[in-house]
Design an enzyme around this catalytic site. Structure first.
Site, short mmCIF file in Angstrom:
data_model
loop_
_atom_site.label_atom_id
_atom_site.label_comp_id
_atom_site.label_asym_id
_atom_site.label_seq_id
_atom_site.Cartn_x
_atom_site.Cartn_y
_atom_site.Cartn_z
CD GLN A 272 -2.65 -1.25 2.56
OE1 GLN A 272 -3.68 -0.63 2.72
NE2 GLN A 272 -2.11 -2.01 3.53
CB VAL B 233 3.06 5.91 -2.76
CG1 VAL B 233 1.63 5.44 -2.90
CG2 VAL B 233 3.18 6.95 -1.65
CG HIS C 284 -2.77 2.75 -2.11
ND1 HIS C 284 -2.63 2.66 -0.74
CD2 HIS C 284 -4.00 2.22 -2.39
CE1 HIS C 284 -3.71 2.09 -0.22
NE2 HIS C 284 -4.55 1.81 -1.20
CB SER D 216 -1.45 -2.30 6.86
OG SER D 216 -2.64 -1.69 6.40
#
Length: 308
Positions: free
Chosen positions: A117, A119, A135, A241
């Site tokens: 997730q 970036v 993402h 997460s």
């Protein structure tokens, strides 16, 4: 009226108690076929804060939403001015022990898929291949008019040329703390003076980082690829997460519905704990280094030597 996306989640009801025992994680990894779903917590040891932890960026910073970015020039000016400084900090960040451990386990054939997730590109910088960037990536820029993609380095050069005085601003804020979405706090006067540039291909298009903002949908073909990857797992291992947003949580629910065990290593409860077979609460670098050492031990059954 705009509906704000879900940025926070508060645990309700009885959730499974966490443990510091890594035995279940070690056993799952040793068996192979593990798919990793990683989040911002995996990058905190590289100096990039997560969103919702004890020192998470949401405590002091509201991230840009897709609706705000599209809504006006002022919001885009604010984003790109802050991102111009944040990008430089991002490029200085290095993979940490957690990233290196995941890479080692993929090279050993024990982890067969990685969905991140994040970036920041740090998992790939650690040497992992075939990482699915759920993402997107801050290293790419897309034109919302013509669809052309370019590198963030190219945009950096163009923004430097359009904003020669910004170097002094950057120097004054060099130590500013970068956020997971790649920007930093800047005074309003610096933001107002920042000049944007249009797409170099079509000449008029609005440029956007090739990332999924809060309130934006993940491209359906990427979602399908993640589903296929999760469906082929023997275990889904969630790393760092909180699973607050549905873009990641849906894969935990999918795995659980299919009878695929879900294990979580995270500091703090997650929205997916009710579907998890267990949650380990340890710093990720320490925990994953221990897992690598355990599966590499003589008689572990690892398919090939594991090293970080």
């Amino acid at each position: 009226m705009r509906i704000r996306p879900t940025l926070n989640w508060e645990p309700t009801g009885d959730l499974p108690a966490p443990t510091t025992d890594l035995s279940a994680v070690v056993d799952a990894v040793r068996a192979g076929g593990v798919v990793v779903l990683s989040g911002a917590g995996l990058s905190t040891e590289s100096g990039i804060p997560d969103y919702r932890g004890e020192h998470g960026s949401l405590r002091r910073h509201t991230p840009m939403t897709y609706q705000d970015f599209l809504g006006g020039e002022e919001a885009r000016q604010r984003y790109w001015a802050r991102s111009q400084l944040g990008w430089r900090a991002m490029t200085r960040a290095l993979p940490n022990a957690g990233h290196r451990a995941v890479t080692a386990l993929t090279r050993a054939g024990l982890v067969t898929g990685v969905i991140t997730q994040n970036v920041d590109g740090l998992q790939q910088a650690a040497g992992a291949r075939h990482v699915i960037e759920l993402h997107g990536s801050l290293s790419r820029v897309i034109c919302l008019r013509c669809g052309r993609t370019s590198t963030r380095e190219e945009l950096d050069r163009r923004l430097r040329a359009a904003n020669p005085g910004f170097e002094a601003v950057a120097e004054r804020h060099r130590a500013a703390r970068v956020n997971p979405d790649g920007d930093v706090e800047l005074p309003e006067d610096a933001v107002r003076e920042f000049r944007l540039v249009p797409c170099a291909a079509c000449g008029t298009g609005v440029l956007k980082p090739d990332v999924v903002f809060f309130g934006e949908n993940v491209p359906p073909e990427r979602v399908a690829l993640c589903r296929d990857t999760v469906d082929g797992a023997t275990t889904l291992l969630v790393l760092g997460s909180s699973l607050t947003v549905m873009s990641g949580l849906r894969f935990v629910r999918r795995a659980a519905d299919a009878g695929i065990p879900v294990l979580v290593v995270n500091q703090g409860p997650t929205r997916g704990d009710r579907w998890a077979a267990g949650r380990v609460e340890l710093p990720l670098g320490e925990a994953l280094s221990t897992v690598v050492a355990e599966v590499a031990a003589p008689g572990s059954g690892a398919q090939e030597p594991v090293s970080g």
